[in-house]
Design a protein around this motif. Structure first.
Motif, PDB file in Angstrom:
ATOM      1  N   THR A  16      19.668  66.055   7.182  1.00 59.61           N
ATOM      2  CA  THR A  16      19.833  66.270   5.745  1.00 59.61           C
ATOM      3  C   THR A  16      20.449  65.037   5.106  1.00 59.61           C
ATOM      4  O   THR A  16      21.469  64.531   5.575  1.00 59.61           O
ATOM      5  CB  THR A  16      20.723  67.495   5.473  1.00 59.61           C
ATOM      6  OG1 THR A  16      20.102  68.660   6.022  1.00 59.61           O
ATOM      7  CG2 THR A  16      20.910  67.703   3.978  1.00 59.61           C
ATOM      8  N   LEU A  50      15.155  57.804   6.460  1.00 66.43           N
ATOM      9  CA  LEU A  50      14.295  58.236   5.368  1.00 66.43           C
ATOM     10  C   LEU A  50      14.356  57.208   4.256  1.00 66.43           C
ATOM     11  O   LEU A  50      15.401  56.600   4.021  1.00 66.43           O
ATOM     12  CB  LEU A  50      14.729  59.602   4.829  1.00 66.43           C
ATOM     13  CG  LEU A  50      14.586  60.802   5.764  1.00 66.43           C
ATOM     14  CD1 LEU A  50      15.127  62.049   5.084  1.00 66.43           C
ATOM     15  CD2 LEU A  50      13.138  61.004   6.178  1.00 66.43           C
ATOM     16  N   LEU A  66       9.234  58.631   6.293  1.00 69.60           N
ATOM     17  CA  LEU A  66       9.972  58.576   7.556  1.00 69.60           C
ATOM     18  C   LEU A  66       9.740  57.207   8.180  1.00 69.60           C
ATOM     19  O   LEU A  66       8.613  56.850   8.521  1.00 69.60           O
ATOM     20  CB  LEU A  66       9.495  59.666   8.517  1.00 69.60           C
ATOM     21  CG  LEU A  66      10.120  59.614   9.914  1.00 69.60           C
ATOM     22  CD1 LEU A  66      11.609  59.943   9.847  1.00 69.60           C
ATOM     23  CD2 LEU A  66       9.410  60.570  10.866  1.00 69.60           C
ATOM     24  N   ILE A  81       9.321  68.306   5.231  1.00 70.38           N
ATOM     25  CA  ILE A  81      10.381  67.885   4.304  1.00 70.38           C
ATOM     26  C   ILE A  81      10.506  68.931   3.212  1.00 70.38           C
ATOM     27  O   ILE A  81       9.496  69.436   2.709  1.00 70.38           O
ATOM     28  CB  ILE A  81      10.068  66.503   3.684  1.00 70.38           C
ATOM     29  CG1 ILE A  81      10.058  65.417   4.775  1.00 70.38           C
ATOM     30  CG2 ILE A  81      11.086  66.151   2.597  1.00 70.38           C
ATOM     31  CD1 ILE A  81       9.696  64.045   4.269  1.00 70.38           C
ATOM     32  N   TYR A  90       8.812  74.159   1.853  1.00 66.73           N
ATOM     33  CA  TYR A  90       8.700  72.853   2.480  1.00 66.73           C
ATOM     34  C   TYR A  90       7.287  72.295   2.357  1.00 66.73           C
ATOM     35  O   TYR A  90       6.328  73.018   2.067  1.00 66.73           O
ATOM     36  CB  TYR A  90       9.085  72.940   3.962  1.00 66.73           C
ATOM     37  CG  TYR A  90       8.148  73.770   4.806  1.00 66.73           C
ATOM     38  CD1 TYR A  90       7.008  73.203   5.382  1.00 66.73           C
ATOM     39  CD2 TYR A  90       8.408  75.119   5.032  1.00 66.73           C
ATOM     40  CE1 TYR A  90       6.146  73.976   6.146  1.00 66.73           C
ATOM     41  CE2 TYR A  90       7.546  75.889   5.800  1.00 66.73           C
ATOM     42  CZ  TYR A  90       6.417  75.309   6.354  1.00 66.73           C
ATOM     43  OH  TYR A  90       5.558  76.057   7.102  1.00 66.73           O
ATOM     44  N   ILE A 121      17.732  66.227   0.519  1.00 62.76           N
ATOM     45  CA  ILE A 121      16.458  66.104   1.228  1.00 62.76           C
ATOM     46  C   ILE A 121      16.691  66.463   2.692  1.00 62.76           C
ATOM     47  O   ILE A 121      17.538  65.859   3.356  1.00 62.76           O
ATOM     48  CB  ILE A 121      15.908  64.665   1.136  1.00 62.76           C
ATOM     49  CG1 ILE A 121      15.748  64.240  -0.326  1.00 62.76           C
ATOM     50  CG2 ILE A 121      14.577  64.544   1.884  1.00 62.76           C
ATOM     51  CD1 ILE A 121      15.461  62.762  -0.499  1.00 62.76           C
ATOM     52  N   THR A 122      15.972  67.439   3.186  1.00 58.81           N
ATOM     53  CA  THR A 122      16.095  67.856   4.581  1.00 58.81           C
ATOM     54  C   THR A 122      14.750  67.676   5.274  1.00 58.81           C
ATOM     55  O   THR A 122      13.698  67.966   4.691  1.00 58.81           O
ATOM     56  CB  THR A 122      16.536  69.325   4.696  1.00 58.81           C
ATOM     57  OG1 THR A 122      17.784  69.482   4.032  1.00 58.81           O
ATOM     58  CG2 THR A 122      16.682  69.734   6.159  1.00 58.81           C
ATOM     59  N   CYS A 123      14.780  67.168   6.503  1.00 64.14           N
ATOM     60  CA  CYS A 123      13.535  66.997   7.249  1.00 64.14           C
ATOM     61  C   CYS A 123      13.663  67.607   8.639  1.00 64.14           C
ATOM     62  O   CYS A 123      14.757  67.665   9.209  1.00 64.14           O
ATOM     63  CB  CYS A 123      13.137  65.528   7.351  1.00 64.14           C
ATOM     64  SG  CYS A 123      14.269  64.513   8.311  1.00 64.14           S
TER      65      CYS A 123
END
Length: 321
Positions: A16, A50, A66, A81, A90, A121-123
């Motif tokens: 995150t 990121l 990425l 993401i 997502y 932003i979470t991946c």
């Protein structure tokens, strides 16, 4: 009967990245070209980051890319993401074509406005490693396929048949299962003995979510950002295994920058091994005048010295007797 099995090693990464005050900065083009810190930052052979950048063909679109700095795995098989705290909303990247996802400025601004102006932003990334082949002979009597762990994970993901609610500090309601929570934590068992909804205000949404994830799955994903707060939560809700995991992470990642915070946590939550290791690290790696100027470190060191003196005096008295 002969059999063969082909499998691959998979590595899952969750990260995150929060850009504070994005709502005030998004209209400035130079602020759309940013890179996150390198992650997972755990000394492994994997280094990623990121990048937030303007799409050259459309200045009103921004790409979240990425960047792979170091990677010993064979290929990426999944990149998802999402923005903000709605984990169900997502986007999945088509990895065969690119390693980025495009958003409009309106998407980013809307997400930031829902989280106090900060862009979150979470991946989720999955890497595939080398192929492994196994072969053998199948026994005549087969062992049953016990799916308890998988069923608990499914319950965490779907919330099916949930019967209690935890309300986090931002008002989010987590629908959960009383028996699962109570079986893992006597504190939760007492909390839900006579009611089906409780508020947890002393820990934020991310900490409570990871705490619940651990109860259901035995796994935790955000130690790099939350180890200190998770340790506090594990201590409060008497989750000793999670407490041990947090302590080990702190031990493995001890540094000059975090030694004072780690020492304070070890002292506060009764982790003697971590406390001794951190004291030794401070004495060997930090200048004496630096840590003597830090009241928290000095106070803990003095208390530790007094305890050791008491032990020495006790041993001497027993020897004289």
């Amino acid at each position: 009967m002969a059999w063969s099995n082909t499998s691959h090693e998979f590595k899952n990464i969750s990260y995150t990245w929060t850009i504070e005050k994005y709502a005030d900065l998004h209209y400035l083009r130079e602020h759309k070209n940013k890179k996150s810190p390198v992650f997972p930052n755990n000394g492994s052979d994997l280094e990623l980051s990121l990048e937030l950048s303007v799409v050259e063909t459309n200045k009103y679109h921004t790409a979240i890319t990425l960047d792979i700095i170091k990677n010993n795995y064979k290929k990426i098989v999944k990149l998802e993401i999402w923005l903000g705290r709605d984990l169900s909303n997502y986007k999945r990247c088509k990895l065969a074509e690119r390693n980025y996802i495009r958003y409009t400025d309106a998407d980013l601004s809307k997400s930031a406005s829902s989280t106090d102006g900060n862009l979150i932003i979470t991946c989720e990334i999955t890497f595939m490693g080398e192929r492994k082949d196994q072969s053998g002979h199948e026994p005549l009597i087969k062992s049953p396929n016990v799916k308890l762990a998988e069923d608990l994970v499914a319950s965490f993901d779907t919330k099916e048949l949930s019967d209690v609610i935890i309300v986090t500090d931002d008002g989010t309601e987590l629908q959960l299962h009383k028996k699962i929570l109570s079986a893992q934590s006597t504190v939760f068992a007492e909390m839900f003995e006579h009611k089906n909804s409780v508020d947890i205000k002393e820990f934020n949404f991310d900490v409570v979510s990871e705490l619940i994830r651990f109860i259901y799955t035995g796994k935790v994903q955000k130690l790099n950002e939350l180890s200190g707060e998770l340790l506090a939560a594990a201590d409060k809700y008497q989750l000793d295994d999670l407490k041990t995991i947090c302590a080990k992470f702190m031990d493995d990642n001890l540094s000059i920058d975090n030694a004072d915070a780690v020492l304070k946590s070890a002292d506060l939550y009764n982790l003697p091994d971590l406390k001794i290791k951190t004291i030794q690290y401070i004495q060997n790696n930090i200048k004496k005048d630096t840590y003597e100027a830090n009241y928290n470190i000095l106070n803990i060191l003095l208390n530790q010295s007094l305890q050791e003196l008491k032990l020495d005096d006790s041993s001497s008295s027993q020897g004289n007797d």
